[in-house]
Design a protein around this motif. Structure first.
Motif, PDB file in Angstrom:
ATOM      1  N   ARG A  41       0.897  -1.052   0.103  1.00  0.00           N
ATOM      2  CA  ARG A  41       0.055   0.172  -0.072  1.00  0.00           C
ATOM      3  C   ARG A  41       0.817   1.325   0.024  1.00  0.00           C
ATOM      4  NH1 ARG A  41      -5.280  -0.637   0.552  1.00  0.00           N
ATOM      5  NH2 ARG A  41      -5.695   1.132   1.465  1.00  0.00           N
ATOM      6  N   LEU A  42       1.865   1.285   0.734  1.00  0.00           N
ATOM      7  CA  LEU A  42       3.003   2.531   0.848  1.00  0.00           C
ATOM      8  C   LEU A  42       3.386   2.803  -0.531  1.00  0.00           C
ATOM      9  CD1 LEU A  42       4.552   1.937   4.117  1.00  0.00           C
ATOM     10  CD2 LEU A  42       2.805   3.276   3.706  1.00  0.00           C
ATOM     11  N   GLN A  43       3.841   1.659  -1.360  1.00  0.00           N
ATOM     12  CA  GLN A  43       4.204   1.719  -2.936  1.00  0.00           C
ATOM     13  C   GLN A  43       3.081   2.333  -3.609  1.00  0.00           C
ATOM     14  OE1 GLN A  43       5.620  -2.316  -3.283  1.00  0.00           O
ATOM     15  NE2 GLN A  43       7.601  -1.716  -2.779  1.00  0.00           N
ATOM     16  N   MET A  44       1.995   2.593  -3.311  1.00  0.00           N
ATOM     17  CA  MET A  44       0.974   2.914  -4.005  1.00  0.00           C
ATOM     18  C   MET A  44       0.950   4.360  -4.162  1.00  0.00           C
ATOM     19  SD  MET A  44      -2.291   0.441  -3.409  1.00  0.00           S
ATOM     20  CE  MET A  44      -2.089  -1.519  -3.654  1.00  0.00           C
ATOM     21  N   ILE A  45       1.573   5.063  -3.354  1.00  0.00           N
ATOM     22  CA  ILE A  45       1.659   6.638  -3.148  1.00  0.00           C
ATOM     23  C   ILE A  45       2.038   7.319  -4.710  1.00  0.00           C
ATOM     24  CG2 ILE A  45       1.818   6.539  -0.652  1.00  0.00           C
ATOM     25  CD1 ILE A  45       4.796   7.874  -1.102  1.00  0.00           C
ATOM     26  N   SER A  46       1.643   8.411  -4.710  1.00  0.00           N
ATOM     27  CA  SER A  46       2.166   8.969  -6.270  1.00  0.00           C
ATOM     28  C   SER A  46       3.409   9.761  -5.999  1.00  0.00           C
ATOM     29  CB  SER A  46       1.026  10.202  -6.796  1.00  0.00           C
ATOM     30  OG  SER A  46       0.906  11.068  -5.680  1.00  0.00           O
ATOM     31  N   HIS A  47       3.764  10.050  -4.902  1.00  0.00           N
ATOM     32  CA  HIS A  47       5.214  10.831  -4.784  1.00  0.00           C
ATOM     33  C   HIS A  47       6.135   9.816  -4.592  1.00  0.00           C
ATOM     34  CE1 HIS A  47       3.913  14.941  -3.466  1.00  0.00           C
ATOM     35  NE2 HIS A  47       2.759  14.180  -2.935  1.00  0.00           N
ATOM     36  N   GLN A  48       7.427  10.404  -5.144  1.00  0.00           N
ATOM     37  CA  GLN A  48       8.432   9.386  -5.019  1.00  0.00           C
ATOM     38  C   GLN A  48       9.077   9.375  -3.521  1.00  0.00           C
ATOM     39  OE1 GLN A  48      11.496  10.684  -7.847  1.00  0.00           O
ATOM     40  NE2 GLN A  48      12.636   8.496  -7.696  1.00  0.00           N
ATOM     41  N   ALA A  49       9.306   8.208  -3.270  1.00  0.00           N
ATOM     42  CA  ALA A  49      10.036   7.986  -1.845  1.00  0.00           C
ATOM     43  C   ALA A  49      10.886   6.484  -1.764  1.00  0.00           C
ATOM     44  CB  ALA A  49       8.889   8.184  -0.748  1.00  0.00           C
ATOM     45  N   THR A  50      11.739   6.759  -0.937  1.00  0.00           N
ATOM     46  CA  THR A  50      12.492   5.380  -0.376  1.00  0.00           C
ATOM     47  C   THR A  50      11.920   4.574   0.679  1.00  0.00           C
ATOM     48  OG1 THR A  50      14.537   6.313  -1.405  1.00  0.00           O
ATOM     49  CG2 THR A  50      14.893   4.375  -0.023  1.00  0.00           C
ATOM     50  N   LEU A  51      11.448   3.469   0.747  1.00  0.00           N
ATOM     51  CA  LEU A  51      10.848   2.934   1.681  1.00  0.00           C
ATOM     52  C   LEU A  51      11.937   1.895   2.318  1.00  0.00           C
ATOM     53  CD1 LEU A  51       7.758   1.244   0.223  1.00  0.00           C
ATOM     54  CD2 LEU A  51       7.730   2.643   2.199  1.00  0.00           C
ATOM     55  N   VAL A  52      11.936   2.227   3.877  1.00  0.00           N
ATOM     56  CA  VAL A  52      13.137   1.620   4.659  1.00  0.00           C
ATOM     57  C   VAL A  52      12.179   0.964   5.907  1.00  0.00           C
ATOM     58  CG1 VAL A  52      15.080   1.788   6.199  1.00  0.00           C
ATOM     59  CG2 VAL A  52      14.741   3.225   4.100  1.00  0.00           C
ATOM     60  N   ILE A  53      12.640  -0.476   5.939  1.00  0.00           N
ATOM     61  CA  ILE A  53      11.957  -1.200   7.182  1.00  0.00           C
ATOM     62  C   ILE A  53      12.924  -1.007   8.314  1.00  0.00           C
ATOM     63  CG2 ILE A  53      11.166  -3.332   8.121  1.00  0.00           C
ATOM     64  CD1 ILE A  53      10.424  -4.011   5.516  1.00  0.00           C
ATOM     65  N   ALA A  54      12.682  -0.446   9.433  1.00  0.00           N
ATOM     66  CA  ALA A  54      13.785  -0.386  10.376  1.00  0.00           C
ATOM     67  C   ALA A  54      13.354  -1.339  11.651  1.00  0.00           C
ATOM     68  CB  ALA A  54      13.442   1.242  11.089  1.00  0.00           C
ATOM     69  N   THR A  55      14.001  -2.146  11.886  1.00  0.00           N
ATOM     70  CA  THR A  55      13.793  -3.360  12.754  1.00  0.00           C
ATOM     71  C   THR A  55      15.142  -3.043  14.040  1.00  0.00           C
ATOM     72  OG1 THR A  55      13.064  -5.414  13.450  1.00  0.00           O
ATOM     73  CG2 THR A  55      14.868  -5.038  11.808  1.00  0.00           C
ATOM     74  N   LEU A 108      -3.790  -0.888   6.700  1.00  0.00           N
ATOM     75  CA  LEU A 108      -4.972  -0.270   5.919  1.00  0.00           C
ATOM     76  C   LEU A 108      -4.719   1.019   5.548  1.00  0.00           C
ATOM     77  CD1 LEU A 108      -7.952  -2.076   7.772  1.00  0.00           C
ATOM     78  CD2 LEU A 108      -6.931  -2.744   5.598  1.00  0.00           C
ATOM     79  N   ILE A 109      -3.705   1.461   5.809  1.00  0.00           N
ATOM     80  CA  ILE A 109      -3.492   2.880   5.514  1.00  0.00           C
ATOM     81  C   ILE A 109      -3.597   3.342   4.291  1.00  0.00           C
ATOM     82  CG2 ILE A 109      -0.958   2.755   5.161  1.00  0.00           C
ATOM     83  CD1 ILE A 109      -0.612   5.283   6.671  1.00  0.00           C
ATOM     84  N   ASP A 110      -4.486   4.158   3.952  1.00  0.00           N
ATOM     85  CA  ASP A 110      -4.818   4.995   2.459  1.00  0.00           C
ATOM     86  C   ASP A 110      -3.599   5.537   1.977  1.00  0.00           C
ATOM     87  OD1 ASP A 110      -6.007   6.047   0.166  1.00  0.00           O
ATOM     88  OD2 ASP A 110      -7.930   6.240   1.361  1.00  0.00           O
ATOM     89  N   PRO A 111      -2.957   5.352   0.741  1.00  0.00           N
ATOM     90  CA  PRO A 111      -2.000   5.936   0.128  1.00  0.00           C
ATOM     91  C   PRO A 111      -2.142   7.387  -0.402  1.00  0.00           C
ATOM     92  CG  PRO A 111      -2.603   4.006  -1.291  1.00  0.00           C
ATOM     93  CD  PRO A 111      -3.417   3.935   0.254  1.00  0.00           C
ATOM     94  N   ARG A 112      -3.711   7.538  -0.478  1.00  0.00           N
ATOM     95  CA  ARG A 112      -3.963   8.901  -0.893  1.00  0.00           C
ATOM     96  C   ARG A 112      -3.986   9.693   0.425  1.00  0.00           C
ATOM     97  NH1 ARG A 112      -6.731   4.603  -2.171  1.00  0.00           N
ATOM     98  NH2 ARG A 112      -7.593   4.082  -4.260  1.00  0.00           N
ATOM     99  N   ILE A 113      -4.218   9.438   1.499  1.00  0.00           N
ATOM    100  CA  ILE A 113      -3.913  10.293   2.837  1.00  0.00           C
ATOM    101  C   ILE A 113      -2.650  10.604   2.896  1.00  0.00           C
ATOM    102  CG2 ILE A 113      -4.000  10.102   5.062  1.00  0.00           C
ATOM    103  CD1 ILE A 113      -6.994   8.527   4.902  1.00  0.00           C
ATOM    104  N   HIS A 222      -7.092  -3.743  -5.562  1.00  0.00           N
ATOM    105  CA  HIS A 222      -5.896  -3.796  -4.767  1.00  0.00           C
ATOM    106  C   HIS A 222      -5.842  -2.477  -3.973  1.00  0.00           C
ATOM    107  CE1 HIS A 222      -5.717  -7.562  -6.475  1.00  0.00           C
ATOM    108  NE2 HIS A 222      -4.316  -7.639  -6.906  1.00  0.00           N
ATOM    109  N   ASN A 223      -6.164  -1.356  -4.528  1.00  0.00           N
ATOM    110  CA  ASN A 223      -5.742  -0.106  -3.880  1.00  0.00           C
ATOM    111  C   ASN A 223      -7.042   0.682  -3.164  1.00  0.00           C
ATOM    112  OD1 ASN A 223      -7.197   0.729  -6.347  1.00  0.00           O
ATOM    113  ND2 ASN A 223      -5.877   2.380  -6.723  1.00  0.00           N
ATOM    114  N   PHE A 224      -7.695  -0.433  -2.643  1.00  0.00           N
ATOM    115  CA  PHE A 224      -8.806   0.202  -1.944  1.00  0.00           C
ATOM    116  C   PHE A 224      -8.652   1.403  -1.021  1.00  0.00           C
ATOM    117  CE2 PHE A 224      -7.564  -3.360   0.518  1.00  0.00           C
ATOM    118  CZ  PHE A 224      -7.480  -3.129   1.805  1.00  0.00           C
TER     119      PHE A 224
END
Length: 273
Positions: A41-55, A108-113, A222-224
């Motif tokens: 879902r995060l990859q559905m945002i329209s802005h360009q961004a680098t995703l990082v999982i921090a554990t 369930l975060i909405d990428p539009r938000i 998919h992008n509900f």
């Protein structure tokens, strides 16, 4: 403008050692892990961004790193309990200009938000150190977006000392409005569902709710969106009831004596164990 100043890094904090629902981020949702579905879902945002999982560097979180590798998302490993340090170090490692905090319990975060908050930030670039949709919150719980400049995060990292500030990453910022330029994005509907609708995961009932929402909506779309979820809950109120007892329950309830900008109206006590 220097591209580094614009680089957006989304940091998703995830660990296996949840006290109420251990391993929740790796629970299955339609044949994939909850973490996978959230990253999707995060990859559905329209802005360009680098995703990082921090554990963390804790051995239990080897499973998180393995899942990040499988998904194809960078993984940073740092402090188990100091999430502020983990957040800052991840942003620093990936040359962030701005860092977005998205909790791993928001599948369930909405990428539009997220886009809406980023649109606001970039429309007012240079005017704010911190933009969120949580102070005050109006969207259904589980659509949490907190955007901060790297200098803002670094100042917080250097100055924050209280355990709640280290554990929850951003309280030092919104608890000190005199030190930072802060803005808030509210839901355009004019509604406030932050205490009545719960799209986040912390309890088994939350997992049942989230799994059911994906089962109902994902196959056809998919992008509900958040609106799609609300429409579903209106048509099938029994789904809303699955975790309704936990609506409004959040970590604030344990720190009301320490927080200046959050009160009892922003949280509920647990009525069901």
């Amino acid at each position: 403008m220097d591209q580094a100043l614009d680089k957006t890094v989304i940091v998703v904090q995830a660990r296996m050692s949840s006290s109420r629902l251990p391993g929740k981020v790796l629970l299955p949702i339609l044949g994939e892990t909850l973490l996978y579905r959230m990253i999707e879902r995060l990859q559905m945002i329209s802005h360009q961004a680098t995703l990082v999982i921090a554990t963390s560097t804790d051995g239990q979180d080897d499973a998180i790193e393995a899942e990040a590798l499988r998904i194809g998302v960078p993984c940073y490993r740092g402090s188990l309990d100091n999430c502020l340090d983990r957040h800052y170090q991840a942003g620093k490692k990936y040359d962030a200009g701005i860092v977005i905090k998205i909790p791993s319990d928001c599948p369930l975060i909405d990428p539009r938000i997220i886009d809406e908050a980023l649109d606001f930030y970039f429309e007012h670039q240079g005017e704010y150190d911190f933009v969120s949709n949580l102070h005050p919150a109006t969207f259904p719980d589980g659509n949490d977006v907190e955007i901060m400049t790297m200098p803002c995060l670094e100042k917080t990292w250097k100055e924050a000392t209280r355990p709640l500030e280290l554990e929850h990453t951003t309280p030092y910022i919104w608890e000190n409005p005199g030190q930072f330029k802060i803005a808030n994005v509210t839901w355009s509907t004019g509604l406030d569902y932050s205490m009545s609708h719960r799209f986040t995961i912390d309890y088994p009932a939350d997992y049942q709710f989230i799994n059911r929402v994906f089962e109902e909506l994902y196959p056809a779309k998919h992008n509900f969106s958040c609106d799609d979820i609300l429409t579903l809950l209106s048509s099938k109120p029994e789904i809303y009831q699955i975790n309704a007892d936990y609506a409004g329950v959040n970590w604030y309830r344990n720190h009301l004596d320490e927080l200046k900008t959050v009160g009892a109206q922003n949280t509920k006590s647990l009525t069901k164990q």
